[in-house]
Write an enzyme that holds these catalytic residues in place. Sequence first.
Site, PDB file in Angstrom:
ATOM      1  N   CYS A 162       0.861  -1.169   0.000  1.00 44.51           N
ATOM      2  CA  CYS A 162       0.000   0.000   0.000  1.00 44.51           C
ATOM      3  C   CYS A 162       0.902   1.224   0.000  1.00 44.51           C
ATOM      4  O   CYS A 162       2.122   1.103  -0.026  1.00 44.51           O
ATOM      5  CB  CYS A 162      -0.864  -0.021   1.246  1.00 44.51           C
ATOM      6  SG  CYS A 162      -1.624  -1.619   1.554  1.00 44.51           S
TER       7      CYS A 162
ATOM      8  N   TRP B 187      -3.883  -2.013  -1.028  1.00 45.72           N
ATOM      9  CA  TRP B 187      -3.972  -3.266  -1.792  1.00 45.72           C
ATOM     10  C   TRP B 187      -4.341  -4.304  -0.742  1.00 45.72           C
ATOM     11  O   TRP B 187      -3.556  -4.579   0.163  1.00 45.72           O
ATOM     12  CB  TRP B 187      -2.626  -3.581  -2.438  1.00 45.72           C
ATOM     13  CG  TRP B 187      -2.665  -4.751  -3.381  1.00 45.72           C
ATOM     14  CD1 TRP B 187      -2.921  -4.705  -4.717  1.00 45.72           C
ATOM     15  CD2 TRP B 187      -2.414  -6.123  -3.066  1.00 45.72           C
ATOM     16  NE1 TRP B 187      -2.859  -5.969  -5.246  1.00 45.72           N
ATOM     17  CE2 TRP B 187      -2.547  -6.865  -4.258  1.00 45.72           C
ATOM     18  CE3 TRP B 187      -2.097  -6.816  -1.895  1.00 45.72           C
ATOM     19  CZ2 TRP B 187      -2.371  -8.241  -4.313  1.00 45.72           C
ATOM     20  CZ3 TRP B 187      -1.932  -8.194  -1.949  1.00 45.72           C
ATOM     21  CH2 TRP B 187      -2.059  -8.887  -3.154  1.00 45.72           C
TER      22      TRP B 187
ATOM     23  N   ASN C 231       0.866   0.183   6.361  1.00 52.28           N
ATOM     24  CA  ASN C 231       1.298  -0.772   5.328  1.00 52.28           C
ATOM     25  C   ASN C 231       1.892  -1.971   6.046  1.00 52.28           C
ATOM     26  O   ASN C 231       2.650  -1.789   6.997  1.00 52.28           O
ATOM     27  CB  ASN C 231       2.433  -0.190   4.471  1.00 52.28           C
ATOM     28  CG  ASN C 231       1.979   0.926   3.580  1.00 52.28           C
ATOM     29  OD1 ASN C 231       0.798   1.216   3.511  1.00 52.28           O
ATOM     30  ND2 ASN C 231       2.922   1.552   2.911  1.00 52.28           N
ATOM     31  N   GLY C 232       1.603  -3.162   5.575  1.00 46.92           N
ATOM     32  CA  GLY C 232       2.229  -4.343   6.177  1.00 46.92           C
ATOM     33  C   GLY C 232       1.191  -5.291   6.738  1.00 46.92           C
ATOM     34  O   GLY C 232       0.010  -5.239   6.370  1.00 46.92           O
TER      35      GLY C 232
ATOM     36  N   GLU D 161      -0.010  -9.905 -18.042  1.00 43.85           N
ATOM     37  CA  GLU D 161      -0.318  -9.034 -16.909  1.00 43.85           C
ATOM     38  C   GLU D 161      -1.003  -7.740 -17.312  1.00 43.85           C
ATOM     39  O   GLU D 161      -1.805  -7.217 -16.554  1.00 43.85           O
ATOM     40  CB  GLU D 161       0.878  -8.789 -15.988  1.00 43.85           C
ATOM     41  CG  GLU D 161       2.041  -8.077 -16.559  1.00 43.85           C
ATOM     42  CD  GLU D 161       3.210  -7.979 -15.585  1.00 43.85           C
ATOM     43  OE1 GLU D 161       3.025  -8.130 -14.376  1.00 43.85           O
ATOM     44  OE2 GLU D 161       4.322  -7.730 -16.055  1.00 43.85           O
TER      45      GLU D 161
END
Length: 610
Positions: free
Chosen positions: A2, A75, A99-100, A488
Amino acid sequence: MCGIVGYIGNKHKTINVLMDGLQRLEYRGYDSSGIAVIENGHSKIVKSRGKLRNLKKKLSRKTLSGYVGIGHTRWATHGKATEKNAHPHVSGSVSVVHNGIIENYQELKKELIKKGYVFYSDTDTEVIAHLIEDYYKNGLSFENAVRSAFKSIEGSYAVAVISDKAPDRIIAIRKFSPLIIAIGEKENYLASDISAILSYSRKVIFLDDGDVAILEKNGYRITDLEGKEVKRDVSVINWDPVSIEKGGYRHYMLKEIHEQSRAVLDTIRGRFSEEMGEVYFEGLNYKSFNNIKRIVALGCGTSFHACLIGKYMIEKISGIPVEVDLSSEFRYRGPVIDSKTLAIAVSQSGETADTSEALLEARRKGAKTLAITNVERSKIARESDMVIYTRAGPEIGVASTKAFTTQLIVLYLFSIYLGKNRKIITEKKAKDLIGEVLYTPQLLEKALKLEDEIKELGRNLYNYSNFLFLGRGPNYPIALEGALKLKEISYIHAEGHAAGEMKHGPIALVDENMPVVLIAPRNGVTYNKLLGNLQEIRARRGKIIFLTSGEVSEELEKHVDKTIRIPECSSIISPLIAVIPLQLLAYYIAMYKGTDIDQPRNLAKVVTVE
Ligand code: F6R
């Protein structure tokens, strides 16, 4: 995966800095976003599901002032991509972006529920907000509440926290996830990635694991988890802010494809002497490699493909055996490693969790470690004994392009470095190989001139549903890379195979609806064998896109649907050149299909979870 941004100051409108930063971070994750700004002592939170434009639309109906704020683009890991799971998460006066991954969030959540906290989201992040609020409301200062909370939190995190009750500061903390602060005049910034704030300040501090940064308008402090002050150096970033703009191109990916000649030139600059046949890397001493008997090269996705080509280069030029592993497979298969092994981790971002873990596994088993990465002071760079930086500049498009070619040129230079120092190649040979390096930026320029032709080809091919890519030797990984790029960004099914394997299975797929891209630069030792493959595909009415170099006879032209002629070069340099038309082909097929090229579905630029 993120992105985080934060601002304190009144030189700029807080909301503008946050939205500008999030726009630049959107490539890292793009399923939801949100901001928190403290206005007249109250946090205003605005969140939205989906792309950042949805958040923008919501914000356009509001006026938000205030001189402190944090923002996030997500994300999803824990919990679906919904508005309630978007950050910031709030508890009492505290707002948090993260984030994480919090590994012990289930236990912490249970305890917090027992204490009466109500959870509104499915995320692991919400426990951080409640835990800080719990310490804060029970009498600790804001700073100490944050420190205390993180003493019981396990996992990886980069976090920014604000509170209505302490509206003069942002507190940031990191462990195993990047976070920087950027210093301005009577203002300070915070971001998970330099590109978010590069147009505001180039004076940057890379926080270390366990650092807690307290940002105020007129200054900042950094402490450890116990509250003891720590000093961190200020780095001046020399990335040009223009490099994070699209520069007139429709997509970052196209811009980055076009930057490859410059990126390769920057990456080789100052690293060799043609006259002496020598290669140098800043901070590397050959003594460190003296007793190396074997190399393992580790990477994911496109970086893994670079490792596969690196194997050809290193074995051929230096004589050292190389094994290549997908980072995600390596650490779980009990690899045989000793102190005579050099583990090379190849990673654009320097943050990929699988590669970082694989490298640590190799290190634990006694290997020497070398990182080849594009991001200074990134996690993998810091965890390695030695680092060689590619100098591609920021890569924003999710599909990797210029990072790949710069990885290849570094691997090529590194092969010469080893070969020369090990006396496997003569000075004359080293000079010849370096001569090829010097010529590569020009070859890339020439290959980029194929663009109009490839655009036309893309227009003819974008309706096909399946593609095969075949190559041999150092261009076998280019077949894998061509297929990866295509799937992709265009979502078309594509497979890459070693051409010699065709008869062992993939040939069953070939019919008139199957375009086959045959990568066959003329100087490869297997060129004639590839011509054999060509006839076999033809016999089954496959549509042949023949990627070659040099002259093609009229007779041969009759058997192919399209010839793409790349400039002539040595076999070992050819992957760098052959990949250019394949990147362009994927790009133009995706463009005609109308997919989201810079931010393809389900992907994120940096994969910080295993
Ligand atoms: C493909 C792509 C990914 C990355 C992979 C590794 O276009 O970008 O496959 O190559 O996620 O990322 P890094 O190199 O940052 O470790």
